[in-house]
Design an enzyme around this catalytic site. Structure first.
Site, PDB file in Angstrom:
ATOM      1  N   GLY A  15      -7.091  -1.045  55.020  1.00 27.93           N
ATOM      2  CA  GLY A  15      -5.842  -1.810  54.956  1.00 27.93           C
ATOM      3  C   GLY A  15      -5.583  -2.562  56.254  1.00 27.93           C
ATOM      4  O   GLY A  15      -6.346  -2.456  57.222  1.00 27.93           O
ATOM      5  N   ASN A  37      -9.711   3.497  48.808  1.00 26.87           N
ATOM      6  CA  ASN A  37     -10.191   3.224  47.438  1.00 26.87           C
ATOM      7  C   ASN A  37     -10.085   1.728  47.106  1.00 26.87           C
ATOM      8  O   ASN A  37     -10.275   1.339  45.953  1.00 26.87           O
ATOM      9  CB  ASN A  37      -9.416   4.055  46.397  1.00 26.87           C
ATOM     10  CG  ASN A  37      -7.970   3.644  46.284  1.00 26.87           C
ATOM     11  OD1 ASN A  37      -7.481   2.888  47.123  1.00 26.87           O
ATOM     12  ND2 ASN A  37      -7.290   4.120  45.260  1.00 26.87           N
ATOM     13  N   THR A  40      -5.435  -1.659  47.624  1.00 25.73           N
ATOM     14  CA  THR A  40      -4.877  -2.886  48.207  1.00 25.73           C
ATOM     15  C   THR A  40      -5.630  -3.294  49.476  1.00 25.73           C
ATOM     16  O   THR A  40      -5.441  -4.403  49.962  1.00 25.73           O
ATOM     17  CB  THR A  40      -3.367  -2.728  48.556  1.00 25.73           C
ATOM     18  OG1 THR A  40      -3.209  -1.563  49.363  1.00 25.73           O
ATOM     19  CG2 THR A  40      -2.529  -2.588  47.303  1.00 25.73           C
ATOM     20  N   GLY A  41      -6.449  -2.413  50.013  1.00 25.52           N
ATOM     21  CA  GLY A  41      -7.243  -2.748  51.197  1.00 25.52           C
ATOM     22  C   GLY A  41      -8.467  -3.561  50.811  1.00 25.52           C
ATOM     23  O   GLY A  41      -8.766  -3.723  49.629  1.00 25.52           O
ATOM     24  N   SER A  79      -1.627   3.727  51.360  1.00 23.15           N
ATOM     25  CA  SER A  79      -0.539   3.433  50.414  1.00 23.15           C
ATOM     26  C   SER A  79      -0.431   1.926  50.248  1.00 23.15           C
ATOM     27  O   SER A  79      -0.594   1.198  51.232  1.00 23.15           O
ATOM     28  CB  SER A  79       0.814   3.940  50.948  1.00 23.15           C
ATOM     29  OG  SER A  79       1.854   3.568  50.069  1.00 23.15           O
ATOM     30  N   ALA A 118       1.834   7.596  58.400  1.00 27.09           N
ATOM     31  CA  ALA A 118       2.495   6.297  58.444  1.00 27.09           C
ATOM     32  C   ALA A 118       3.725   6.336  57.551  1.00 27.09           C
ATOM     33  O   ALA A 118       3.625   6.186  56.333  1.00 27.09           O
ATOM     34  CB  ALA A 118       1.538   5.207  57.962  1.00 27.09           C
ATOM     35  N   TYR A 149       8.288   3.279  46.407  1.00 27.32           N
ATOM     36  CA  TYR A 149       7.769   3.328  47.786  1.00 27.32           C
ATOM     37  C   TYR A 149       8.669   4.210  48.658  1.00 27.32           C
ATOM     38  O   TYR A 149       8.202   5.132  49.327  1.00 27.32           O
ATOM     39  CB  TYR A 149       7.720   1.908  48.347  1.00 27.32           C
ATOM     40  CG  TYR A 149       7.089   1.784  49.712  1.00 27.32           C
ATOM     41  CD1 TYR A 149       5.734   2.014  49.909  1.00 27.32           C
ATOM     42  CD2 TYR A 149       7.853   1.390  50.814  1.00 27.32           C
ATOM     43  CE1 TYR A 149       5.150   1.869  51.161  1.00 27.32           C
ATOM     44  CE2 TYR A 149       7.278   1.235  52.072  1.00 27.32           C
ATOM     45  CZ  TYR A 149       5.927   1.476  52.238  1.00 27.32           C
ATOM     46  OH  TYR A 149       5.355   1.328  53.490  1.00 27.32           O
ATOM     47  N   LYS A 153       7.607   7.831  50.312  1.00 27.55           N
ATOM     48  CA  LYS A 153       7.523   8.017  51.765  1.00 27.55           C
ATOM     49  C   LYS A 153       8.479   9.115  52.227  1.00 27.55           C
ATOM     50  O   LYS A 153       8.180   9.863  53.151  1.00 27.55           O
ATOM     51  CB  LYS A 153       7.822   6.696  52.475  1.00 27.55           C
ATOM     52  CG  LYS A 153       6.717   5.642  52.304  1.00 27.55           C
ATOM     53  CD  LYS A 153       5.470   5.996  53.098  1.00 27.55           C
ATOM     54  CE  LYS A 153       4.427   4.902  53.084  1.00 27.55           C
ATOM     55  NZ  LYS A 153       3.210   5.251  53.831  1.00 27.55           N
ATOM     56  N   THR A 179       5.619  -5.373  60.407  1.00 25.62           N
ATOM     57  CA  THR A 179       4.514  -5.650  61.329  1.00 25.62           C
ATOM     58  C   THR A 179       3.656  -6.774  60.748  1.00 25.62           C
ATOM     59  O   THR A 179       3.553  -6.902  59.529  1.00 25.62           O
ATOM     60  CB  THR A 179       3.671  -4.372  61.521  1.00 25.62           C
ATOM     61  OG1 THR A 179       4.545  -3.335  61.966  1.00 25.62           O
ATOM     62  CG2 THR A 179       2.577  -4.557  62.554  1.00 25.62           C
TER      63      THR A 179
END
Ligand code: UDP
Length: 320
Positions: A15, A37, A40-41, A79, A118, A149, A153, A179
């Site tokens: 990611g 996996n 989304t990365g 995530s 995170a 989400y 978290k 970020t």
């Protein structure tokens, strides 16, 4: 400051943040096992490590138990993280923040490894306290579109505290504020990636609502430096890491136009449901505990990111 040890495992290593963290941990001299996996990365984010002998990669879904041998430290960064991604992948986001976190903690417990998770400013929801200190419990809608989400978290944070209190796992958690930087997915719908891609391709800049909502943007190198320092400190309670300089989204759009020199125009689009109206970290704790504070201003960070977004614009144009 404690060492992270010889063998460090990073979930979500492909990611945006995971890949920058991988670079930073490799720079400490440790060996890194990256796990992802590719939900989304992207493998592109790790391409530069192809010939790095201290880096290895395992394609795996951490929602199932995993073990790639003894480790000294676990960073749990897996995530979906952008609102567009986690709303598309709601059940997956809930699973990685629950089963995934439990599996990562079980691994740290088994090998008596340190652990850093995170977490996120989304734990504060649409905050009624401004700026947000770590002691604020938050204002989260438990059933709204962002709840997949936010509650995942928050569940992770509760689970980590339980493993710390009941099993003595040496854990830390960072509450990460917005970020940006190179390797942000160009199409993940986040404000900086959207505005930069739009400005550099000559499209209209989309500002949601009237653009008066605020965010505080941290450049990725500042964030990762703070995270490594937090991991070395072993502080168990949540710690905000972010840039406290607050921008309205409209000001941010103007900063993007200035830095890119683009003549795109700004257009207004409907405000998403439960979009927080303001967000700004109180970083008193990180300053005192870690002697950390951000160094890169938004304009400097946008300049440092421009070549990356320009290359993404060109790649997308080439495939069309
Ligand atoms: N936003 C915007 N235009 C865009 C994308 C986002 O005005 O093209 C706004 C969004 O409504 C929010 C802020 O920018 O108020 C930050 O959104 P982002 O998705 O980056 O992350 P969030 O902080 O909401 O998790």
């Amino acid at each position: 400051m404690a060492d992270l040890g010889k063998r460090v495992l990073i979930t979500g290593a492909a990611g945006f943040l995971g890949s920058h963290l991988t670079d930073a941990v490799l720079a400490t001299g440790a060996e890194v096992i990256g796990v992802d996996n590719f939900c989304t990365g992207s493998p592109d984010n790790l391409q530069h490590l192809k010939h790095e002998s201290r880096f290895s990669f395992e394609q795996a879904d951490i929602c199932k138990p995993f073990d790639f041998g003894p480790v000294d430290f676990v960073f749990n960064f897996a995530s979906p993280a952008s609102p567009v991604d986690y709303m598309k992948l709601g059940p997956e986001t809930l699973r990685v923040g629950s089963d995934g976190t439990v599996n990562a903690l079980d691994l740290a417990r088994k090998y008596n490894a340190g652990f850093l998770h995170a977490s996120t400013s989304e734990c504060y929801g649409d905050p009624e306290q401004h700026p947000q200190t770590e002691s604020y419990w938050g204002n989260v809608n438990p059933i709204g579109p962002r709840s997949v989400y936010d509650e995942a978290k928050r569940f992770s944070e509760a689970t980590i505290m339980a493993y710390h209190r009941y099993y003595g796992v040496r854990s830390s958690m960072v509450r990460i504020f917005n970020t940006y930087g190179p390797r942000l997915q160009p199409n993940d719908g986040r404000v900086i990636s959207n505005l930069m891609m739009q400005a550099l391709s000559g499209a209209d800049l989309t500002v949601y609502g009237d653009g008066s909502q605020t965010r505080s943007f941290c450049y990725v190198s500042d964030l990762v430096r703070g995270i490594v320092a937090l991991a070395q400190s072993g502080e168990p309670l949540p710690t905000n890491i972010g840039n406290p300089v607050e921008w309205t989204i409209l000001e941010c759009a103007h900063a993007v136009l200035k830095v890119t020199g683009s003549s795109s125009k700004i257009v207004y689009r409907p405000m998403p449901v439960d979009d927080p109206k303001q967000r700004k970290p109180d970083i008193t704790k990180a300053k005192a505990l870690l002697n950390w504070e951000p160094e890169v201003s938004l304009e400097q960070g946008l300049r440092l990111s421009q070549d990356y977004f320009q290359s993404r614009v060109e790649t997308l144009a080439a495939v069309r």
